[in-house]
Design a protein around this motif. Structure first.
Motif, short mmCIF file in Angstrom:
data_model
loop_
_atom_site.label_atom_id
_atom_site.label_comp_id
_atom_site.label_asym_id
_atom_site.label_seq_id
_atom_site.Cartn_x
_atom_site.Cartn_y
_atom_site.Cartn_z
N SER A 7 -2.34 12.41 -5.59
CA SER A 7 -1.91 11.21 -6.29
C SER A 7 -1.19 10.22 -5.38
CB SER A 7 -1.01 11.56 -7.48
OG SER A 7 0.22 12.10 -7.03
N LYS A 8 -0.50 10.69 -4.35
CA LYS A 8 0.22 9.79 -3.46
C LYS A 8 -0.71 8.83 -2.72
CE LYS A 8 4.46 12.33 -2.78
NZ LYS A 8 5.34 13.04 -1.84
N PRO A 9 -1.78 9.31 -2.09
CA PRO A 9 -2.67 8.35 -1.42
C PRO A 9 -3.31 7.37 -2.40
CG PRO A 9 -3.09 10.56 -0.60
CD PRO A 9 -2.15 10.68 -1.77
N MET A 10 -3.63 7.82 -3.61
CA MET A 10 -4.22 6.92 -4.59
C MET A 10 -3.20 5.85 -4.98
SD MET A 10 -6.46 9.65 -6.83
CE MET A 10 -6.20 8.76 -8.30
N THR A 11 -1.93 6.23 -5.10
CA THR A 11 -0.89 5.27 -5.45
C THR A 11 -0.70 4.29 -4.31
OG1 THR A 11 0.19 6.93 -6.80
CG2 THR A 11 1.51 5.06 -6.14
N GLN A 12 -0.72 4.77 -3.09
CA GLN A 12 -0.58 3.89 -1.93
C GLN A 12 -1.74 2.91 -1.86
OE1 GLN A 12 -0.18 6.64 1.32
NE2 GLN A 12 2.04 6.82 1.06
N ASP A 13 -2.93 3.38 -2.16
CA ASP A 13 -4.09 2.49 -2.19
C ASP A 13 -3.92 1.40 -3.24
OD1 ASP A 13 -5.36 3.79 -0.13
OD2 ASP A 13 -6.67 4.97 -1.43
N ALA A 14 -3.42 1.78 -4.40
CA ALA A 14 -3.21 0.80 -5.48
C ALA A 14 -2.17 -0.23 -5.07
CB ALA A 14 -2.78 1.51 -6.75
N VAL A 15 -1.12 0.20 -4.41
CA VAL A 15 -0.07 -0.73 -3.96
C VAL A 15 -0.64 -1.67 -2.90
CG1 VAL A 15 2.12 -0.88 -2.71
CG2 VAL A 15 1.85 0.78 -4.55
N ALA A 19 -0.87 -5.67 -3.26
CA ALA A 19 -0.24 -6.55 -2.27
C ALA A 19 -1.27 -7.50 -1.66
CB ALA A 19 0.42 -5.72 -1.18
N ALA A 20 -2.46 -6.98 -1.35
CA ALA A 20 -3.51 -7.82 -0.77
C ALA A 20 -3.93 -8.91 -1.75
CB ALA A 20 -4.71 -6.96 -0.39
N ALA A 21 -4.01 -8.57 -3.03
CA ALA A 21 -4.39 -9.56 -4.04
C ALA A 21 -3.32 -10.65 -4.16
CB ALA A 21 -4.60 -8.87 -5.38
N LYS A 22 -2.05 -10.26 -4.09
CA LYS A 22 -0.97 -11.25 -4.18
C LYS A 22 -0.96 -12.17 -2.96
CE LYS A 22 2.08 -8.91 -7.36
NZ LYS A 22 3.45 -8.57 -7.70
#
Length: 61
Positions: A7-15, A19-22
């Motif tokens: 779950s940690k890498p998936m959460t990091q990917d989502a963050v 961030a890239a979208a913002k």
């Protein structure tokens, strides 16, 4: 495999994606503002109507 490790890498990917979208959104907004400023500058430019302007060039200073 532990769920926590997955779950940690998936959460990091989502963050990272968020961030890239913002950042991309900020870049688009900035480009739009610069485009509006450039259009305003072009609209405010004075048109030279004197036909003699630019016909003579003083090379000696």
């Amino acid at each position: 495999m532990e769920i926590e490790n997955v779950s940690k890498p998936m959460t990091q990917d989502a963050v990272q994606q968020e961030a890239a979208a913002k950042v991309q959104s900020m870049a688009i907004r900035n480009a739009e503002e610069q485009g509006a400023a450039a259009a305003k500058l072009l609209e405010s430019a004075e048109v030279i109507t004197d036909s003699n302007v630019g016909n003579n060039v003083d090379l000696l200073g």
